[in-house]
Enzyme design. Structure first.
Site, PDB file in Angstrom:
ATOM      1  N   GLU A  40      -0.802   0.421   8.368  1.00 33.69           N
ATOM      2  CA  GLU A  40      -1.604   0.112   7.174  1.00 33.69           C
ATOM      3  C   GLU A  40      -2.689   1.188   7.097  1.00 33.69           C
ATOM      4  O   GLU A  40      -2.718   1.988   6.172  1.00 33.69           O
ATOM      5  CB  GLU A  40      -2.211  -1.293   7.291  1.00 33.69           C
ATOM      6  CG  GLU A  40      -3.105  -1.679   6.118  1.00 33.69           C
ATOM      7  CD  GLU A  40      -3.760  -3.065   6.281  1.00 33.69           C
ATOM      8  OE1 GLU A  40      -3.727  -3.623   7.398  1.00 33.69           O
ATOM      9  OE2 GLU A  40      -4.325  -3.574   5.281  1.00 33.69           O
ATOM     10  N   HIS A  45       4.702 -11.484   3.063  1.00 33.31           N
ATOM     11  CA  HIS A  45       3.448 -10.999   3.653  1.00 33.31           C
ATOM     12  C   HIS A  45       2.290 -11.612   2.885  1.00 33.31           C
ATOM     13  O   HIS A  45       1.772 -11.033   1.938  1.00 33.31           O
ATOM     14  CB  HIS A  45       3.412  -9.456   3.596  1.00 33.31           C
ATOM     15  CG  HIS A  45       2.250  -8.841   4.307  1.00 33.31           C
ATOM     16  ND1 HIS A  45       2.253  -7.530   4.744  1.00 33.31           N
ATOM     17  CD2 HIS A  45       1.053  -9.330   4.659  1.00 33.31           C
ATOM     18  CE1 HIS A  45       1.107  -7.251   5.326  1.00 33.31           C
ATOM     19  NE2 HIS A  45       0.344  -8.329   5.281  1.00 33.31           N
ATOM     20  N   ASP A  51      -0.417 -10.174   0.312  1.00 32.69           N
ATOM     21  CA  ASP A  51      -1.315 -10.026   1.466  1.00 32.69           C
ATOM     22  C   ASP A  51      -2.422 -11.091   1.471  1.00 32.69           C
ATOM     23  O   ASP A  51      -2.310 -12.074   2.189  1.00 32.69           O
ATOM     24  CB  ASP A  51      -1.908  -8.610   1.513  1.00 32.69           C
ATOM     25  CG  ASP A  51      -2.299  -8.168   2.914  1.00 32.69           C
ATOM     26  OD1 ASP A  51      -2.000  -8.883   3.877  1.00 32.69           O
ATOM     27  OD2 ASP A  51      -2.888  -7.073   3.045  1.00 32.69           O
ATOM     28  N   ASP A  52      -3.483 -10.878   0.706  1.00 29.37           N
ATOM     29  CA  ASP A  52      -4.620 -11.803   0.637  1.00 29.37           C
ATOM     30  C   ASP A  52      -5.022 -11.944  -0.828  1.00 29.37           C
ATOM     31  O   ASP A  52      -6.050 -11.413  -1.266  1.00 29.37           O
ATOM     32  CB  ASP A  52      -5.793 -11.254   1.467  1.00 29.37           C
ATOM     33  CG  ASP A  52      -5.425 -11.077   2.918  1.00 29.37           C
ATOM     34  OD1 ASP A  52      -5.391 -12.086   3.643  1.00 29.37           O
ATOM     35  OD2 ASP A  52      -5.129  -9.933   3.321  1.00 29.37           O
TER      36      ASP A  52
HETATM   37  N1  HPA Z   1      -4.313  -6.311   7.680  1.00 30.85           N
HETATM   38  C1  HPA Z   1      -4.638  -6.770   8.878  1.00 30.85           C
HETATM   39  N2  HPA Z   1      -5.065  -8.008   9.080  1.00 30.85           N
HETATM   40  C2  HPA Z   1      -5.156  -8.824   8.042  1.00 30.85           C
HETATM   41  C3  HPA Z   1      -4.825  -8.401   6.774  1.00 30.85           C
HETATM   42  C4  HPA Z   1      -4.373  -7.077   6.586  1.00 30.85           C
HETATM   43  O1  HPA Z   1      -4.051  -6.613   5.472  1.00 30.85           O
HETATM   44  N3  HPA Z   1      -5.049  -9.461   5.963  1.00 30.85           N
HETATM   45  C5  HPA Z   1      -5.458 -10.484   6.718  1.00 30.85           C
HETATM   46  N4  HPA Z   1      -5.534 -10.107   7.997  1.00 30.85           N
HETATM   47 ZN    ZN Z   2      -1.545  -8.470   6.017  1.00 33.59          ZN
END
Ligand code: HPA
Ligand code: ZN
Length: 352
Positions: free
Chosen positions: A213, A30, A291-292
């Site tokens: 989330e 992810h 994630d990011d």
């Molecule tokens: N959630 C949803 N969209 C996203 C995310 C996330 O954590 N990171 C990048 N796009």
């Molecule tokens: Zn994500």
């Protein structure tokens, strides 16, 4: 102090746990590759491509990384991605990620990318996919990290837009292994994308979706039952629904959990209250991911070490998380076994 591990897994001292977390082989499942764009690279690409950005300096941009929820992050994330124009930009972004991943002993990564963010600005699908794919090939050859691509649809846009995006990507069908669903969750339940996921399934693509989330357990049910996904991205809201927890455990549906992301987007007030331990102890195939990472303060090993320090997870959990990441990956069983053997060797080398 030592921790007892199941079966033939050696006992590891708690003092050596952070080093073990860093050393153990792991898969990352992810990671939004656009979310690996570091501020310095955003500025370098802005200059190279003559793109205007709203911030005067790297420090100025970093100061804007104070998020209150998912949407407050997404606004800045899409602005950052606007510096990507050419195939080489996508290559450079992914290459920088792979160097970080290799340093964290990531042996395999499945990268999300958001083509609509780029094609809407006039960037060709060829530039996006060819640049990323070339970086994946080079990562294997030069860093020993295997990698594949998962095309994500932006859920704040229409299903028609997603269908058009899938059609545009079909000439590159051999360069991505699956589709996912990301962006603003609340108000955009998975069933909005039922037709495009059916098409993707008929094409033999793997299916995943962000769900739970910020959104309710109902979105996770919908991702499972309507979209028929194989993994849930995030999924931490599942703990609110005992029937759902049972379903996820019974069907061994992996959750790709992202602790530092959850912290930065205020899904949990602090890491000590993260529910990863509860998910693992309920028998779910939970994994740790970044994630990011350029926006949330850490790549894989930071996610592992900070989460373990805050929650008191043990070496047993570490072993489980690594094996879960291999189980949840979209690779052959023989390759998974090679990684499990490497994991056992690292645990043996840390045995007390
Ligand atoms: N959630 C949803 N969209 C996203 C995310 C996330 O954590 N990171 C990048 N796009
Ligand atoms: Zn994500």
């Amino acid at each position: 102090m030592t921790t007892t591990l199941p079966g033939n897994v050696p006992t590891v001292s708690l003092e050596r746990l952070p080093d073990l977390l860093r050393a153990m082989p792991k898969a990352e499942l992810h990671i939004h590759i656009e979310g690996s764009l570091e501020p310095e690279l955003i500025f370098a690409l802005a200059q190279r491509n003559n793109v205007q950005i709203l911030y005067a300096s790297v420090e100025d941009l970093k100061r804007a990384y104070a998020f209150t929820n998912l949407q407050s992050f997404l606004d800045i994330y899409y602005a950052g991605a606007s510096v990507l124009l050419h195939e080489q930009d996508f290559y450079d972004m992914a290459q920088a990620y792979f160097v970080r991943a290799a340093a964290d002993n990531v042996v395999h990564a499945e990268l999300f990318f958001d083509p609509q963010t780029h094609t809407a600005r006039g960037v060709s699908m060829a530039a996006v996919i060819n640049g990323l794919h070339r970086a994946c090939e080079d990562a294997k050859a030069t860093l020993g990290v295997s990698a594949s691509l998962i095309l994500c649809f932006l859920r704040h846009l229409s299903e028609e837009d997603a269908l058009a995006t899938l059609a545009q990507a079909l000439p590159f069908r051999d360069k991505f292994i699956g589709v996912g669903l990301d962006s603003s969750e609340l108000g955009h339940s998975p069933e909005k994308f039922a037709r495009v996921f059916t098409q993707a399934r008929e094409l033999g693509l793997h299916l995943v979706a962000h769900a739970g989330e910020e959104g309710p357990p109902a979105y996770i049910w919908s991702a499972l039952d309507v979209l028929q996904v194989e993994r849930i991205d995030h999924g931490v809201q599942a703990v609110k629904d005992p029937d759902l927890m049972q379903r996820l455990a019974r069907d061994r549906i992996p959750l790709t959990v992202c602790p530092l992301s959850n912290l930065k987007l205020c899904v949990f007030p602090d890491l000590a209250q993260h529910n990863l331990g509860a998910l693992l102890d309920a028998g779910l195939v939970a994994t740790i991911n970044s994630d990011d990472p350029a926006y949330f303060g850490g790549y894989m090993n930071e996610n592992f070490t900070q989460t373990f320090a805050a929650t008191g997870l043990t070496a047993e959990h570490a072993y489980q998380l690594a094996t879960n990441s291999f189980e949840a990956s979209f690779v052959d069983a023989a390759v998974k076994q090679v990684w499990r053997d490497q994991l056992d060797a690292v645990f043996a080398s840390f045995a007390t």
